[in-house]
Enzyme design. Structure first.
Site, PDB file in Angstrom:
ATOM      1  CD  GLU A  73      -2.968  -1.562   2.371  1.00 41.37           C
ATOM      2  OE1 GLU A  73      -3.038  -0.695   3.234  1.00 41.37           O
ATOM      3  OE2 GLU A  73      -3.556  -2.519   2.467  1.00 41.37           O
ATOM      4  CG  HIS A  99      -6.317   0.660   4.434  1.00 38.52           C
ATOM      5  ND1 HIS A  99      -4.930  -0.442   4.452  1.00 38.52           N
ATOM      6  CD2 HIS A  99      -6.707  -0.438   5.644  1.00 38.52           C
ATOM      7  CE1 HIS A  99      -4.844  -0.932   6.025  1.00 38.52           C
ATOM      8  NE2 HIS A  99      -5.910  -0.517   6.541  1.00 38.52           N
TER       9      HIS A  99
HETATM   10  N1  LIG Z   1      -9.404  -3.465   6.466  1.00 35.89           N
HETATM   11  C1  LIG Z   1      -9.724  -2.131   7.850  1.00 35.89           C
HETATM   12  O1  LIG Z   1      -9.038  -1.117   7.786  1.00 35.89           O
HETATM   13  C2  LIG Z   1      -9.745  -3.286   8.489  1.00 35.89           C
HETATM   14  C3  LIG Z   1     -10.298  -2.406  10.224  1.00 35.89           C
HETATM   15  C4  LIG Z   1      -9.758  -3.471  11.372  1.00 35.89           C
HETATM   16  C5  LIG Z   1      -8.839  -4.196  11.150  1.00 35.89           C
HETATM   17  N2  LIG Z   1      -8.703  -4.553  10.117  1.00 35.89           N
HETATM   18  C6  LIG Z   1      -7.830  -6.596   9.955  1.00 35.89           C
HETATM   19  O2  LIG Z   1      -8.608  -7.108  10.048  1.00 35.89           O
HETATM   20  C7  LIG Z   1      -8.031  -8.169  10.536  1.00 35.89           C
HETATM   21  C8  LIG Z   1      -9.594  -8.939  11.852  1.00 35.89           C
HETATM   22  O3  LIG Z   1      -8.899  -8.233  12.807  1.00 35.89           O
HETATM   23  P1  LIG Z   1      -9.893  -8.790  14.047  1.00 35.89           P
HETATM   24  O4  LIG Z   1      -9.682  -7.729  14.561  1.00 35.89           O
HETATM   25  O5  LIG Z   1     -11.207  -9.196  13.841  1.00 35.89           O
HETATM   26  O6  LIG Z   1      -9.013  -9.706  15.014  1.00 35.89           O
HETATM   27  P2  LIG Z   1      -9.279 -11.030  15.748  1.00 35.89           P
HETATM   28  O7  LIG Z   1      -7.366 -11.388  15.969  1.00 35.89           O
HETATM   29  O8  LIG Z   1      -9.863 -10.514  16.529  1.00 35.89           O
HETATM   30  O9  LIG Z   1      -9.703 -12.449  14.805  1.00 35.89           O
HETATM   31  C9  LIG Z   1      -8.907 -13.251  13.906  1.00 35.89           C
HETATM   32  C10 LIG Z   1      -9.217 -13.917  13.773  1.00 35.89           C
HETATM   33  O10 LIG Z   1      -8.237 -14.688  12.789  1.00 35.89           O
HETATM   34  C11 LIG Z   1      -8.491 -16.162  13.368  1.00 35.89           C
HETATM   35  N3  LIG Z   1      -7.168 -16.808  13.148  1.00 35.89           N
HETATM   36  C12 LIG Z   1      -6.026 -16.277  12.689  1.00 35.89           C
HETATM   37  N4  LIG Z   1      -5.199 -17.639  11.698  1.00 35.89           N
HETATM   38  C13 LIG Z   1      -6.097 -18.054  10.877  1.00 35.89           C
HETATM   39  C14 LIG Z   1      -5.746 -18.988  10.114  1.00 35.89           C
HETATM   40  N5  LIG Z   1      -5.035 -19.564   9.673  1.00 35.89           N
HETATM   41  N6  LIG Z   1      -7.762 -18.554   8.706  1.00 35.89           N
HETATM   42  C15 LIG Z   1      -8.634 -18.785   9.942  1.00 35.89           C
HETATM   43  N7  LIG Z   1      -8.460 -18.234  10.677  1.00 35.89           N
HETATM   44  C16 LIG Z   1      -7.216 -17.604  11.870  1.00 35.89           C
HETATM   45  C17 LIG Z   1      -8.407 -15.952  14.657  1.00 35.89           C
HETATM   46  O11 LIG Z   1      -8.505 -17.302  15.313  1.00 35.89           O
HETATM   47  C18 LIG Z   1      -9.167 -14.936  14.947  1.00 35.89           C
HETATM   48  O12 LIG Z   1     -10.555 -16.253  15.613  1.00 35.89           O
HETATM   49  C19 LIG Z   1      -7.025  -8.545  11.130  1.00 35.89           C
HETATM   50  O13 LIG Z   1      -6.223  -8.483   9.670  1.00 35.89           O
HETATM   51  C20 LIG Z   1      -6.959  -6.584  11.213  1.00 35.89           C
HETATM   52  O14 LIG Z   1      -5.638  -6.263  11.034  1.00 35.89           O
HETATM   53  C21 LIG Z   1      -8.620  -4.509   9.019  1.00 35.89           C
HETATM   54  O1  LIG Z   2      -5.416  -2.572  11.153  1.00 37.15           O
HETATM   55  C1  LIG Z   2      -6.299  -1.763  11.441  1.00 37.15           C
HETATM   56  O2  LIG Z   2      -6.526  -1.008  12.734  1.00 37.15           O
HETATM   57  C2  LIG Z   2      -6.420  -1.022   9.940  1.00 37.15           C
HETATM   58  O3  LIG Z   2      -6.382  -1.975   9.318  1.00 37.15           O
HETATM   59  C3  LIG Z   2      -7.424   0.403  10.093  1.00 37.15           C
HETATM   60  O4  LIG Z   2      -6.568   0.654   9.260  1.00 37.15           O
HETATM   61  P1  LIG Z   2      -6.233   2.558   9.451  1.00 37.15           P
HETATM   62  O5  LIG Z   2      -6.222   3.156  10.599  1.00 37.15           O
HETATM   63  O6  LIG Z   2      -4.581   2.982   8.907  1.00 37.15           O
HETATM   64  O7  LIG Z   2      -7.254   3.574   8.306  1.00 37.15           O
END
Ligand SMILES: NC(=O)c1ccc[n+]([C@@H]2O[C@H](COP(=O)([O-])OP(=O)(O)OC[C@H]3O[C@@H](n4cnc5c(N)ncnc54)[C@H](O)[C@@H]3O)[C@@H](O)[C@H]2O)c1
Ligand SMILES: O=C(O)[C@H](O)COP(=O)(O)O
Length: 528
Positions: free
Chosen positions: A259, A279
């Site tokens: 990114e 993102h």
């Molecule tokens: N797009 C965004 O802006 C954004 C925002 C927030 C979080 N995220 C991402 O979303 C994802 C999930 O976040 P969360 O807060 O729910 O995390 P979390 O830790 O609560 O949940 C992640 C889940 O993935 C499971 N997991 C781990 N390895 C695995 C595998 N190989 N196969 C299947 N499941 C597996 C874990 O057991 C867990 O239950 C993270 O990667 C986080 O960085 C992205």
């Molecule tokens: O891991 C996260 O919390 C998300 O990917 C959000 O990323 P950002 O704070 O850069 O929007």
């Protein structure tokens, strides 16, 4: 004055909190070189996913005490490098859960009804009601990969939309899945059965390119894929090909292997059935306020010397545990400091024994506190709860944890630390009394009852007349004031220990004279 650098856009609510305790410099868009050049000035760093906190940055961060990630993922921080330097890394594990889940759902709905493409066509002057016929989510199967915080919320809303929800998550119990009304399936079956697949797992070496050409080929041609988790979990070239060639019906991505997404990414060439957002999962006003407050409060607390509630590199040591176990942690650290001075360094093995009531507490925080105490004699202020375990491992200290809940020595239980080192074996036991006071209760298995104090002297000697008197006179002659004195022995005229609490430290020259007293086998001055 304490200084905090904010190097990504953060909600003002967070800046206001940091400003209570520090000078806050908001400097977004710094190049890696600029960050390395300026980070040495700061004790705190607050970031989102934009700043790469590499080992070079941490190396240059001579005053840094805390890195706060206003969000969930810390994959842009070299956490092992931070841990080695004793820099605490905190995040906001729940502040943007709803925002990310709702973005995944928004993408699923947008994909099903071709919202972005229909909008673009209409804006361009068209009125195309044929091309953009979509599908309903109702009664379709959603496959959630990663049933954690975000995946669970997506599953809950999908159930409310009338979807059948299946999930793959090897770390989730059958009970939890049942509670969410979700069927657990193996990954290949989930991809083969689902009408929609939504990814909510972290990027790890195990999950990199998990969704590749082979897995995409097993999906239904009518299926759609959403990734609001992390880039790198999907092979982007394989996905571009699968959408272009109608191997699957569509895909929506919020996150990318690299990114910002490269201008020449194959994804940008797919003109239909693919939705890309930059993102934006956490980009709601509500989530940004939540994460900014959550993380700024933790940075403020750590800078004030208080514990953080969501430290990713101090496993098991949350603010709640710190508060609950405060005197117990203090005891573990004090006993560690005492033991290292009795052992004289080079400890190769440490046994941490939680006895009686102590066995009901989590062992890990007490082990970390004991190691911090042991290592602080040699490493001073550079050792803390963050790097104690790693430093101990690097010094070859093998740690054994033992829980002995049958022990009944004190009402609140006791904690015993035993060490092996080239100079012999030592052990110390202590307890926390009901008034919160700490007591040392055994030294090398000799019973004592001593409140720890800053300067102390421990001796091993023969229990015989005259020794206590000689030692008392010697200390008096050298103007070292004795606050209290205790003798512990197991048999009359056998081996014994003496514990003296002193108002002043023992001068090194005096120690040699003490060693010369007939009957004294060992004398250890201790500073706690
Ligand atoms: N797009 C965004 O802006 C954004 C925002 C927030 C979080 N995220 C991402 O979303 C994802 C999930 O976040 P969360 O807060 O729910 O995390 P979390 O830790 O609560 O949940 C992640 C889940 O993935 C499971 N997991 C781990 N390895 C695995 C595998 N190989 N196969 C299947 N499941 C597996 C874990 O057991 C867990 O239950 C993270 O990667 C986080 O960085 C992205
Ligand atoms: O891991 C996260 O919390 C998300 O990917 C959000 O990323 P950002 O704070 O850069 O929007």
């Amino acid at each position: 004055m304490t200084k905090v650098l904010v190097s990504d856009p953060i909600d003002q609510a967070g800046i206001d909190i940091l400003s209570q305790v520090a000078q806050v410099d908001v400097r977004t868009g710094l190049s890696p070189e600029q960050l390395v050049a300026c980070i040495g000035e700061y004790e705190g760093l607050m970031i989102r996913s934009g700043t790469q906190v590499t080992a070079d940055v941490i190396e240059a961060a001579s005053h840094l005490r805390i890195i706060g990630r206003a969000g969930v993922g810390v994959d842009n921080v070299d956490v092992p490098a931070a841990t080695r330097r004793g820099v605490i890394v905190v995040n906001s594990p729940e502040g943007n859960t709803i925002a990310a889940a709702e973005h995944a759902l928004a993408l699923m709905l947008s994909l099903s009804r071709h919202v972005p493409h229909a909008h673009a066509s209409t804006m361009a002057g068209g009125w195309d009601r044929k091309t953009y016929v979509g599908n309903e989510l109702y009664k379709k199967t959603l496959g959630v990969v990663g049933l954690g915080k975000i995946g669970s919320h997506v599953a809950r809303v999908a159930r409310a939309l009338g979807m059948d929800v299946a999930a793959y998550d090897p770390f989730i119990s059958a009970e939890r899945a049942q509670m969410l009304q979700v069927r657990l399936l193996p990954l290949p079956q989930l991809f083969a059965e689902a009408d929609y697949v939504s990814l909510h797992l972290p990027r790890t070496p195990d999950t990199e390119n998990l969704v590749n050409a082979a897995l995409l080929a097993t999906m239904k041609p009518t299926a759609r894929l959403v990734n609001c988790a992390r880039g790198g979990i999907i092979d982007e070239q394989a996905l571009a090909d699968a959408v272009e060639n109608r191997v699957i019906a569509g895909a929506a991505l919020d996150v990318y292997a690299k990114e910002p997404l490269a201008a020449d990414s194959p994804l940008r060439l797919v003109k239909e059935r693919l939705i890309l957002t930059p993102h934006l999962g956490a980009s709601t006003e509500e989530a940004q306020e939540n994460v900014a407050i959550d993380v700024a409060e933790q940075i403020r607390d750590v800078l004030l010397g208080l514990p953080a509630r969501s430290a990713v590199n101090i496993p098991g040591l949350t603010a709640e545990v710190m508060e609950l176990l405060k005197p117990h942690l203090q005891l573990a650290e004090t006993l560690g400091l005492l033991l290292s001075q009795l052992a004289g360094g080079q400890i190769s093995e440490l046994e941490v024994r939680l006895q009686g009531e102590f066995a009901s507490h989590p062992a890990q925080p007490l082990v970390v506190a004991a190691l911090k105490g042991i290592l602080s004699a040699a490493l001073g202020d550079s050792i803390n709860y963050v790097n104690a375990t790693l430093e101990a491992k690097e010094r070859g200290i093998h740690v054994l944890e033992v829980k002995d809940d049958a022990s009944r020595d004190f009402a609140g239980g006791s904690l015993q630390l035993s060490s092996r080192s080239p100079r012999g074996n030592h052990s110390v036991t202590g307890a926390v009394f009901t008034d919160g006071e700490l007591r040392i209760t055994t030294i090398d298995e000799f019973p004592v009852n001593v409140t720890p104090s800053r300067h102390m002297l421990f001796t091993r000697h023969r229990d015989m007349p005259g020794i206590i008197g000689q030692l008392g006179s010697l200390l008096g002659e050298h103007n070292v004031n004795i606050a209290s004195m205790q003798v512990g022995r197991r048999i009359v005229r056998g081996d014994a220990v003496m514990v003296l609490s002193l108002d002043d430290p023992i001068p090194p020259s005096l120690l040699a004279v003490i060693h010369g007293i007939n009957g004294i086998q060992a004398a250890h001055p201790v500073t706690l």
